[in-house]
Design a protein around this motif. Sequence first.
Motif, PDB file in Angstrom:
ATOM      1  N   LEU A 113       4.065  -4.073   8.443  1.00 29.02           N
ATOM      2  CA  LEU A 113       3.211  -4.341   9.603  1.00 29.02           C
ATOM      3  C   LEU A 113       2.727  -5.785   9.583  1.00 29.02           C
ATOM      4  CD1 LEU A 113       1.520  -3.180  12.050  1.00 29.02           C
ATOM      5  CD2 LEU A 113      -0.315  -2.821  10.382  1.00 29.02           C
TER       6      LEU A 113
ATOM      7  N   ALA B  46      -6.534  -4.067   2.921  1.00 25.02           N
ATOM      8  CA  ALA B  46      -5.196  -4.561   3.266  1.00 25.02           C
ATOM      9  C   ALA B  46      -5.204  -5.274   4.613  1.00 25.02           C
ATOM     10  CB  ALA B  46      -4.205  -3.401   3.286  1.00 25.02           C
ATOM     11  N   VAL B  47      -5.845  -4.674   5.606  1.00 26.90           N
ATOM     12  CA  VAL B  47      -5.862  -5.263   6.946  1.00 26.90           C
ATOM     13  C   VAL B  47      -6.695  -6.540   6.968  1.00 26.90           C
ATOM     14  CG1 VAL B  47      -6.454  -4.882   9.371  1.00 26.90           C
ATOM     15  CG2 VAL B  47      -5.500  -3.000   8.022  1.00 26.90           C
TER      16      VAL B  47
ATOM     17  N   ILE C   8       1.470  -6.137   5.847  1.00 27.68           N
ATOM     18  CA  ILE C   8       1.208  -4.987   4.994  1.00 27.68           C
ATOM     19  C   ILE C   8       2.524  -4.240   4.792  1.00 27.68           C
ATOM     20  CG2 ILE C   8      -0.083  -2.834   4.696  1.00 27.68           C
ATOM     21  CD1 ILE C   8      -2.205  -4.017   6.599  1.00 27.68           C
TER      22      ILE C   8
ATOM     23  N   MET D 267       4.268  -0.990   3.497  1.00 28.23           N
ATOM     24  CA  MET D 267       3.921   0.410   3.260  1.00 28.23           C
ATOM     25  C   MET D 267       5.056   1.124   2.550  1.00 28.23           C
ATOM     26  SD  MET D 267       2.072   1.166   6.922  1.00 28.23           S
ATOM     27  CE  MET D 267       2.807  -0.168   7.879  1.00 28.23           C
TER      28      MET D 267
ATOM     29  N   SER E 115      -2.389   2.134  12.404  1.00 25.19           N
ATOM     30  CA  SER E 115      -0.969   2.183  12.056  1.00 25.19           C
ATOM     31  C   SER E 115      -0.770   2.507  10.578  1.00 25.19           C
ATOM     32  CB  SER E 115      -0.291   0.854  12.389  1.00 25.19           C
ATOM     33  OG  SER E 115      -0.297   0.619  13.774  1.00 25.19           O
ATOM     34  N   VAL E 116      -1.556   1.862   9.719  1.00 24.16           N
ATOM     35  CA  VAL E 116      -1.434   2.109   8.284  1.00 24.16           C
ATOM     36  C   VAL E 116      -1.894   3.523   7.949  1.00 24.16           C
ATOM     37  CG1 VAL E 116      -2.111   1.356   5.979  1.00 24.16           C
ATOM     38  CG2 VAL E 116      -1.739  -0.342   7.778  1.00 24.16           C
TER      39      VAL E 116
ATOM     40  N   ARG F 256      -5.233  -0.961  11.525  1.00 27.36           N
ATOM     41  CA  ARG F 256      -5.787   0.060  10.625  1.00 27.36           C
ATOM     42  C   ARG F 256      -5.228   1.439  10.958  1.00 27.36           C
ATOM     43  NH1 ARG F 256     -10.227   3.452  10.086  1.00 27.36           N
ATOM     44  NH2 ARG F 256     -11.224   3.383   8.020  1.00 27.36           N
TER      45      ARG F 256
ATOM     46  N   VAL G 217      -7.143   0.728   2.805  1.00 27.10           N
ATOM     47  CA  VAL G 217      -6.561   0.321   4.088  1.00 27.10           C
ATOM     48  C   VAL G 217      -7.324  -0.852   4.685  1.00 27.10           C
ATOM     49  CG1 VAL G 217      -6.053   1.060   6.447  1.00 27.10           C
ATOM     50  CG2 VAL G 217      -5.633   2.619   4.535  1.00 27.10           C
TER      51      VAL G 217
ATOM     52  N   ILE H 221       0.839  -1.194   0.000  1.00 28.93           N
ATOM     53  CA  ILE H 221       0.000   0.000   0.000  1.00 28.93           C
ATOM     54  C   ILE H 221       0.874   1.245   0.000  1.00 28.93           C
ATOM     55  CG2 ILE H 221      -0.215   0.242   2.535  1.00 28.93           C
ATOM     56  CD1 ILE H 221      -3.268   0.752   2.015  1.00 28.93           C
TER      57      ILE H 221
END
Length: 265
Positions: free
Chosen positions: A224, A202-203, A209, A211, A249-250, A247, A199, A40
């Motif tokens: 992550l 992704a989670v 994940i 980034m 954190s991203v 979520r 997001v 992402i």
Amino acid sequence: MSYLKIDRVVKSFAGPGGRENVVLQDVRLNVEKGEFVSIIGHSGCGKSTLLNLVGGLMQVTTGAIKLEGAEVNAPGPDRAIVFQNHSLLPWLTVYDNVKLAVDKVFGRRKSRAEKRDWIMENLDLVHMTHAMDKRPGEISGGMKQRVGIARALAMEPKILLLDEPFGALDALTRAHLQDAVMEIHARLGNTMLMITHDVDEAVLLADRIVMMTNGPAATIGEVLDVRIPRPRDRIPLSTDPTYVRARESVLRFLYERHRLVEAAE
């Protein structure tokens, strides 16, 4: 040895006046067999370029990409790609679109009966056997993507590469296809690498994940671990503390990168 190893990869293109335009800089990532990894980042960070490098559609400038120890430098059936555009041939039926890939990959290694069974098995995985005789113009966008996924899986790839495959779909269709991908991953245990802007997607889907920092010369900023047990159900997950933290954190990473872009303007 990692299943997929992206080792110090740099990708650059020739720019105006012969200047070098560096898109990716020192990208390092190891992906284990059976792992689901989402990538992402903001637009222009080289996500799709990275996926195309893994797919062999582009070659690295420096560094190396290896799958099971073999260097990736060209397209191959061991890496199947599903794009946002389904890329189905409009004059062929659903069955024949999948058959095209099966014939190409397996040739004479499977009998006609074995190939038919294999095509039907993969259509069944994406719940599309009922539409096997329809052409792409006769089915919905979500159904087209299901066929695209079936065609990719029918190649029996070592890794499935997904380039924002649900980006053009409405929210409900997208949710159904996310559930279908989770079901396929659970049943087959295959390795998946997916590009997304979403997001929550992704989670929900990923084990990890990745980034990306902003381009140009983007690289991996953070990785992550999503420590949520499988199978995953989106409704109870919406209030699950681990999901919420992942979520956040991203989102924090993406917003911080966005502020850097605004500050530079």
